[in-house]
Design a protein around this motif. Structure first.
Motif, PDB file in Angstrom:
ATOM      1  N   TYR A   1      -7.545 -16.916 -34.375  1.00  0.00           N
ATOM      2  CA  TYR A   1      -8.414 -15.705 -34.480  1.00  0.00           C
ATOM      3  C   TYR A   1      -9.991 -16.285 -34.859  1.00  0.00           C
ATOM      4  CZ  TYR A   1      -4.733 -12.265 -34.021  1.00  0.00           C
ATOM      5  OH  TYR A   1      -3.901 -11.459 -33.536  1.00  0.00           O
ATOM      6  N   LEU A   2      -9.911 -17.511 -35.727  1.00  0.00           N
ATOM      7  CA  LEU A   2     -10.981 -18.105 -35.960  1.00  0.00           C
ATOM      8  C   LEU A   2     -11.446 -18.743 -34.773  1.00  0.00           C
ATOM      9  CD1 LEU A   2     -13.093 -18.925 -38.224  1.00  0.00           C
ATOM     10  CD2 LEU A   2     -11.407 -20.975 -38.619  1.00  0.00           C
ATOM     11  N   VAL A   3     -10.786 -19.502 -34.141  1.00  0.00           N
ATOM     12  CA  VAL A   3     -11.292 -20.088 -32.750  1.00  0.00           C
ATOM     13  C   VAL A   3     -11.792 -19.062 -31.596  1.00  0.00           C
ATOM     14  CG1 VAL A   3     -10.594 -21.644 -31.018  1.00  0.00           C
ATOM     15  CG2 VAL A   3      -9.631 -22.247 -33.168  1.00  0.00           C
TER      16      VAL A   3
ATOM     17  N   ILE B   1     -15.539 -18.037 -33.023  1.00  0.00           N
ATOM     18  CA  ILE B   1     -16.295 -19.054 -32.744  1.00  0.00           C
ATOM     19  C   ILE B   1     -16.642 -19.175 -31.525  1.00  0.00           C
ATOM     20  CG2 ILE B   1     -16.781 -21.445 -32.751  1.00  0.00           C
ATOM     21  CD1 ILE B   1     -15.246 -21.684 -35.338  1.00  0.00           C
ATOM     22  N   VAL B   2     -15.623 -18.901 -30.386  1.00  0.00           N
ATOM     23  CA  VAL B   2     -16.001 -19.102 -29.069  1.00  0.00           C
ATOM     24  C   VAL B   2     -16.861 -17.779 -28.840  1.00  0.00           C
ATOM     25  CG1 VAL B   2     -14.735 -18.759 -26.543  1.00  0.00           C
ATOM     26  CG2 VAL B   2     -13.927 -20.299 -28.325  1.00  0.00           C
TER      27      VAL B   2
ATOM     28  N   VAL C   1     -21.873 -15.394 -27.168  1.00  0.00           N
ATOM     29  CA  VAL C   1     -23.113 -14.590 -27.042  1.00  0.00           C
ATOM     30  C   VAL C   1     -24.455 -15.044 -27.281  1.00  0.00           C
ATOM     31  CG1 VAL C   1     -24.055 -12.602 -28.709  1.00  0.00           C
ATOM     32  CG2 VAL C   1     -21.591 -12.590 -27.954  1.00  0.00           C
ATOM     33  N   GLY C   2     -24.325 -16.299 -28.147  1.00  0.00           N
ATOM     34  CA  GLY C   2     -25.687 -17.193 -28.168  1.00  0.00           C
ATOM     35  C   GLY C   2     -26.192 -17.616 -26.780  1.00  0.00           C
TER      36      GLY C   2
END
Length: 77
Positions: free
Chosen positions: A3-5, A8-9, A14-15
């Motif tokens: 879930y952390l990966v 981050i993705v 979004v960025g």
């Protein structure tokens, strides 16, 4: 951990999407130079000060309007 990966993705995606979406800032142009000061003259009839370009000039004497040109210079004590 997965879930952390995934988070981050998603943040990176979004960025990137937002950076592509925002328009680029136009190049800044320097501000225009202020206009040059004009010579000021006084009306021979009433004494009003006005720019030389707006004055009615006859024989080197400036007047603020055609009416004051016809009236001629004022008699001042």
């Amino acid at each position: 951990m997965k879930y952390l990966v995934l988070f981050i993705v998603l943040v990176i995606a979004v960025g990137v999407w937002r950076s592509k979406r925002e328009p680029a800032q136009p190049a800044r142009t320097p501000p225009a130079a202020p206009p040059k000061p004009q010579d000021m003259v006084a009306c021979a009839h009433c004494g009003l000060h006005l720019p030389y370009s707006d004055a009615v000039v006859q024989r080197g004497v400036a007047y603020c309007s055609a009416d004051h040109l016809r009236a001629g210079p004022a008699l001042r004590p």
